[in-house]
Design a protein around this motif. Sequence first.
Motif, PDB file in Angstrom:
ATOM      1  N   SER A  26       0.830  -1.201   0.000  1.00 56.27           N
ATOM      2  CA  SER A  26       0.000   0.000   0.000  1.00 56.27           C
ATOM      3  C   SER A  26       0.867   1.255   0.000  1.00 56.27           C
ATOM      4  O   SER A  26       2.018   1.238   0.464  1.00 56.27           O
ATOM      5  N   HIS A  63      -3.917   3.266  -1.481  1.00 61.20           N
ATOM      6  CA  HIS A  63      -3.637   3.918  -0.203  1.00 61.20           C
ATOM      7  C   HIS A  63      -3.912   2.977   0.969  1.00 61.20           C
ATOM      8  O   HIS A  63      -4.705   2.037   0.858  1.00 61.20           O
ATOM      9  N   ASN A  64      -3.245   3.251   2.088  1.00 65.77           N
ATOM     10  CA  ASN A  64      -3.390   2.435   3.277  1.00 65.77           C
ATOM     11  C   ASN A  64      -4.645   2.882   4.037  1.00 65.77           C
ATOM     12  O   ASN A  64      -4.660   3.931   4.677  1.00 65.77           O
ATOM     13  N   LEU A  65      -5.692   2.073   3.957  1.00 69.98           N
ATOM     14  CA  LEU A  65      -6.983   2.476   4.520  1.00 69.98           C
ATOM     15  C   LEU A  65      -6.941   2.572   6.043  1.00 69.98           C
ATOM     16  O   LEU A  65      -7.640   3.413   6.626  1.00 69.98           O
ATOM     17  N   ARG A  66      -6.142   1.759   6.700  1.00 68.44           N
ATOM     18  CA  ARG A  66      -6.044   1.850   8.164  1.00 68.44           C
ATOM     19  C   ARG A  66      -5.433   3.191   8.574  1.00 68.44           C
ATOM     20  O   ARG A  66      -5.900   3.827   9.529  1.00 68.44           O
ATOM     21  N   GLN A  69      -8.124   5.883   8.023  1.00 68.00           N
ATOM     22  CA  GLN A  69      -9.152   5.911   9.061  1.00 68.00           C
ATOM     23  C   GLN A  69      -8.624   6.562  10.344  1.00 68.00           C
ATOM     24  O   GLN A  69      -9.341   7.299  11.023  1.00 68.00           O
ATOM     25  N   GLY A 137     -12.503   2.032  -5.554  1.00 68.75           N
ATOM     26  CA  GLY A 137     -12.883   2.734  -4.334  1.00 68.75           C
ATOM     27  C   GLY A 137     -14.378   2.924  -4.194  1.00 68.75           C
ATOM     28  O   GLY A 137     -14.906   2.945  -3.073  1.00 68.75           O
TER      29      GLY A 137
END
Length: 261
Positions: A26, A63-66, A69, A137
């Motif tokens: 990511s 992209h790094n979703l964690r 968030q 997405g």
Amino acid sequence: MSDMVLRSDTDGIATLTLNDPDTLNSLSDAMLAALSRALADIAESDARVVILRAEGKAFCAGHNLREMQAMRQAEDGGAARFADLFDRCAAVMAQITQLPQPVIAQVHALATAAGCQLVATCDMAVAAESARFGVNGVNIGLFCSTPMVALTRNIPRKHAMEMLTTGTFIDAARAAGLGLVNRAVPDGALEEETHALAATVASKLSRAVRIGKGAFHAQADLPVAEAYALARDAMVANLSEADTAEGIQTFLEKRAPGWTQ
């Protein structure tokens, strides 16, 4: 060089490997920073061409979703952090375009969202037949607006809009047909085919290729008359190179060129 982006050099070919398989490579904060540093180093090197590849089950999952968030914890709900992230990602994409050397993506597996953007940004791409591409997405409620910029500069708009609004993945053969990648090859031949393409580019006069890549991207979005004026200046600069004079003369004399670069 960070362990997150590995580099090896052979015969004028610089190979960069995305090396964060646990996050499917990511484009995290750390990955963007490492990739930016690696590209900056290559820009100052005598490498003639770059291969961008990856380790693990995915080429790049976006992209790094964690991390994204976690950005929501800020007082503004993350808006400033989100904007900064997309600015930094766009800057890395610009580095690839502005790099003197052509960049070839070697795509062995999934390239999704900003990972698909990364493939679209590279100057060329070779994909394994099992690779898949998507700007998905929208499936989680986030339209891939920034990946859209590179995608719509690679494939016809109606097909881009279909991918963006449906979140549907396409296979490597379809990606090649649309122009997202140069060719789809058997999985077992991916490294060989990519290296063969890179070696061909590396065998050309480096200065000519650097002038040409810069002109290629600079003229792409200009009106035709301005594009021709820019291309004229690039041709004049190229012709002014001593090695180019040597190349033309050796062609006329039917002998091998004695290039210095």
